[in-house]
Design a protein around this motif. Structure first.
Motif, mmCIF file in Angstrom:
data_model
loop_
_atom_site.group_PDB
_atom_site.id
_atom_site.type_symbol
_atom_site.label_atom_id
_atom_site.label_comp_id
_atom_site.label_asym_id
_atom_site.label_seq_id
_atom_site.Cartn_x
_atom_site.Cartn_y
_atom_site.Cartn_z
ATOM 1 N N ASP A 134 0.837 -1.196 0.000
ATOM 2 C CA ASP A 134 0.000 0.000 0.000
ATOM 3 C C ASP A 134 0.874 1.249 0.000
ATOM 4 N N TYR A 135 1.938 1.226 0.786
ATOM 5 C CA TYR A 135 2.896 2.345 0.831
ATOM 6 C C TYR A 135 3.551 2.553 -0.535
ATOM 7 N N LEU A 136 4.045 1.470 -1.138
ATOM 8 C CA LEU A 136 4.714 1.580 -2.433
ATOM 9 C C LEU A 136 3.763 2.075 -3.516
ATOM 10 N N HIS A 137 2.561 1.532 -3.541
ATOM 11 C CA HIS A 137 1.603 1.913 -4.583
ATOM 12 C C HIS A 137 1.148 3.367 -4.424
ATOM 13 N N ASN A 138 1.085 3.847 -3.197
ATOM 14 C CA ASN A 138 0.783 5.264 -2.986
ATOM 15 C C ASN A 138 1.890 6.171 -3.497
ATOM 16 N N MET A 139 3.098 5.591 -3.650
ATOM 17 C CA MET A 139 4.223 6.327 -4.222
ATOM 18 C C MET A 139 4.415 5.997 -5.697
ATOM 19 N N SER A 140 3.426 5.319 -6.272
ATOM 20 C CA SER A 140 3.450 4.919 -7.688
ATOM 21 C C SER A 140 4.649 4.031 -8.012
ATOM 22 N N ILE A 141 4.933 3.090 -7.129
ATOM 23 C CA ILE A 141 6.002 2.117 -7.340
ATOM 24 C C ILE A 141 5.401 0.723 -7.300
ATOM 25 N N MET A 142 5.698 -0.093 -8.306
ATOM 26 C CA MET A 142 5.325 -1.505 -8.249
ATOM 27 C C MET A 142 6.591 -2.339 -8.098
ATOM 28 N N HIS A 143 6.506 -3.387 -7.292
ATOM 29 C CA HIS A 143 7.690 -4.191 -6.971
ATOM 30 C C HIS A 143 8.032 -5.172 -8.088
ATOM 31 N N ARG A 144 7.060 -5.911 -8.568
ATOM 32 C CA ARG A 144 7.150 -6.827 -9.706
ATOM 33 C C ARG A 144 7.870 -8.149 -9.429
ATOM 34 N N ASP A 145 8.328 -8.389 -8.208
ATOM 35 C CA ASP A 145 8.997 -9.670 -7.969
ATOM 36 C C ASP A 145 8.749 -10.163 -6.544
ATOM 37 N N ILE A 146 7.477 -10.152 -6.148
ATOM 38 C CA ILE A 146 7.116 -10.616 -4.810
ATOM 39 C C ILE A 146 7.052 -12.134 -4.800
ATOM 40 N N LYS A 147 7.841 -12.736 -3.935
ATOM 41 C CA LYS A 147 7.907 -14.194 -3.764
ATOM 42 C C LYS A 147 8.540 -14.476 -2.411
ATOM 43 N N PRO A 148 8.426 -15.695 -1.890
ATOM 44 C CA PRO A 148 8.980 -15.983 -0.564
ATOM 45 C C PRO A 148 10.462 -15.663 -0.433
ATOM 46 N N ASP A 149 11.206 -15.806 -1.516
ATOM 47 C CA ASP A 149 12.645 -15.503 -1.493
ATOM 48 C C ASP A 149 12.918 -14.037 -1.182
ATOM 49 N N ASN A 150 11.964 -13.160 -1.527
ATOM 50 C CA ASN A 150 12.160 -11.717 -1.362
ATOM 51 C C ASN A 150 11.405 -11.149 -0.163
ATOM 52 N N ILE A 151 11.006 -12.029 0.746
ATOM 53 C CA ILE A 151 10.399 -11.593 2.007
ATOM 54 C C ILE A 151 11.290 -12.082 3.138
ATOM 55 N N LEU A 152 11.924 -11.154 3.832
ATOM 56 C CA LEU A 152 12.893 -11.479 4.871
ATOM 57 C C LEU A 152 12.314 -11.218 6.253
ATOM 58 N N LEU A 153 12.697 -12.056 7.205
ATOM 59 C CA LEU A 153 12.265 -11.896 8.583
ATOM 60 C C LEU A 153 13.381 -11.262 9.416
ATOM 61 N N ASP A 154 12.995 -10.369 10.326
ATOM 62 C CA ASP A 154 13.982 -9.873 11.280
ATOM 63 C C ASP A 154 14.071 -10.851 12.447
ATOM 64 N N ASP A 155 14.869 -10.522 13.440
ATOM 65 C CA ASP A 155 15.097 -11.473 14.534
ATOM 66 C C ASP A 155 13.861 -11.677 15.402
ATOM 67 N N LYS A 156 12.844 -10.810 15.250
ATOM 68 C CA LYS A 156 11.608 -10.962 16.012
ATOM 69 C C LYS A 156 10.487 -11.591 15.193
ATOM 70 N N GLY A 157 10.774 -11.894 13.924
ATOM 71 C CA GLY A 157 9.793 -12.571 13.091
ATOM 72 C C GLY A 157 8.922 -11.673 12.250
ATOM 73 N N ASN A 158 9.247 -10.385 12.135
ATOM 74 C CA ASN A 158 8.494 -9.471 11.276
ATOM 75 C C ASN A 158 8.956 -9.611 9.828
ATOM 76 N N ALA A 159 8.015 -9.528 8.883
ATOM 77 C CA ALA A 159 8.304 -9.726 7.462
ATOM 78 C C ALA A 159 8.616 -8.402 6.772
ATOM 79 N N HIS A 160 9.618 -8.432 5.886
ATOM 80 C CA HIS A 160 10.059 -7.228 5.168
ATOM 81 C C HIS A 160 10.277 -7.560 3.697
#
Length: 392
Positions: A134-160
């Protein structure tokens, strides 16, 4: 006669950021023409991830425009669920991105280890990545490569969300170039009639399905078969789907995987449409009572899954490769004046446009719309697991 003591050269922390400012620690990842390792800032003692890209390999793979575009887009964005850029610089051999450190590993690593993830964890990740989209699209940016490989967890388990190599700004004109990882591509990309930011919501749906059930919703032995499946096959559920996911969860996945972009969950179809796609997603029964959207970005909600800090949440072979096989291991080097004299057009472009960035000294800015000439011109082989990109 006594031995001469070789004292280290003093580090100028008031000058432009460079590799001398960091202690190089373990290697944690590897890409097509670069690696990722943990680093520590020598002055602040803060830990980061260092992504470095070999210039010669980058030129050989015709990926100069992608690297510069990623560098510029990352300067623009700063969000709780994005792996944000903190520093950028270059030396004679490499371009460097210093980004937020994610010690929890990527979702591909955990998916392969566990086979599938619990519904409450998948719901948590979908909410966090939805916030980033939602943040990216409000800035008119599309990611184009969303997949599990490109979602990283921090040490507390939050997804980025990470890897903006083929991300682009978008406007009224639809894009037509095939870009992304084929198994996660939306059908409108594959039919080549033009697409926009709605593709990111489809890719998120594919990720959610795969995380829940350990398999992708659309499959094929060949690219032709996979294309047919994505564009034509009806969405089918595993026999034990309702044991692994509640009915509201299945509804969300189905809504994200709607081929009609005007109905796809998360999407606001047009400026004239009163429906708010993100608000509709937030109100869905799957998130009701479990996700506090108002405080989501504060990261105060405990993650249902916290990676084991005692284990390496990445492929340990990257470290062995660096130690045993690397013939030119990374180390800080002073720049040579002679390097600047006879640069190729591609290396000159990198030298001039991959500019230095320091998040503690500089305000984030957007290069758009002046960076349209940098939109990807790289072409790679298309596969069901790899990333491909052609001219947009």
């Amino acid at each position: 006669m006594g031995a001469v003591c070789c004292r280290p050269t003093p580090i100028d922390f008031d000058g432009d950021v460079n590799l001398f400012h960091f202690v190089l620690l373990r290697c944690v990842g590897k890409g097509a023409f670069g690696k990722v390792r943990v680093v520590q800032h020598k002055q602040t003692r803060e830990l980061y991830a260092l992504k470095y890209i070999n210039k010669a390999k980058c030129v050989k793979m015709k990926a100069v425009a992608n690297v510069i575009q990623e560098r510029r887009l990352l300067e623009e964005v700063d969000h709780a669920y994005i792996v944000n850029l903190r520093y950028a610089f270059q030396d004679d051999e490499n371009c460097f991105f210093v980004i937020d450190l994610m010690l929890g590993g990527d979702l591909r690593f955990h998916l392969e280890r566990l086979g599938a993830l619990p519904e409450d964890a998948v719901r948590f990740y979908v909410a966090q990545i939805s916030s980033a989209l939602d943040y990216l699209h409000n800035m008119s940016i599309m990611h184009r490569d969303i997949k599990p490989d490109n979602i990283l967890l921090d040490d507390k388990g939050n997804a980025h969300l990470t890897d903006f190599n083929i991300a682009v700004h978008y406007g009224e004109r639809k894009l037509t170039g095939v870009a992304g990882s084929m198994a996660y591509m939306a059908p409108e990309i594959l039919v080549k009639r033009g697409y926009s930011y709605q593709i990111d919501w489809w890719s998120l749906g594919v990720c959610a399905y795969e995380l829940l059930f350990g398999r992708r919703p659309f499959r094929g032995r060949t690219n032709i078969d996979l294309t047919h499946s994505i564009t034509k096959d009806s969405l089918k559920w595993p026999e034990d789907a309702e044991k692994k996911c509640s009915r509201p969860g299945l509804q969300v996945v189905k809504g994200l995987l709607d081929r009609d972009i005007t109905r796809r969950l998360g999407v606001k179809p047009s400026k004239d449409d009163d429906r708010d796609g993100m608000a509709e997603l937030r109100r869905h029964a799957w998130f009701r009572g479990t996700v506090d959207w108002d405080t989501l970005e504060s990261k105060e909600t405990p993650s249902p899954f916290v990676p084991d800090a005692k284990k390496a949440n990445f492929d340990a072979s990257h470290e062995l490769e660096e130690l045993l096989l690397e013939d030119n291991p990374l180390k800080a080097k002073q720049r040579k004046a002679a390097f600047q004299e006879n640069l190729s057009a591609e290396l000159r472009q990198m030298e001039d446009q991959f500019t230095s960035y320091d998040f503690k000294r500089m305000h984030r800015r957007s290069y758009y719309p002046n960076n349209t000439q940098l939109i990807s011109q790289a072409t790679a082989a298309t596969s069901s697991s790899g990333t491909c990109c052609s001219s947009t």
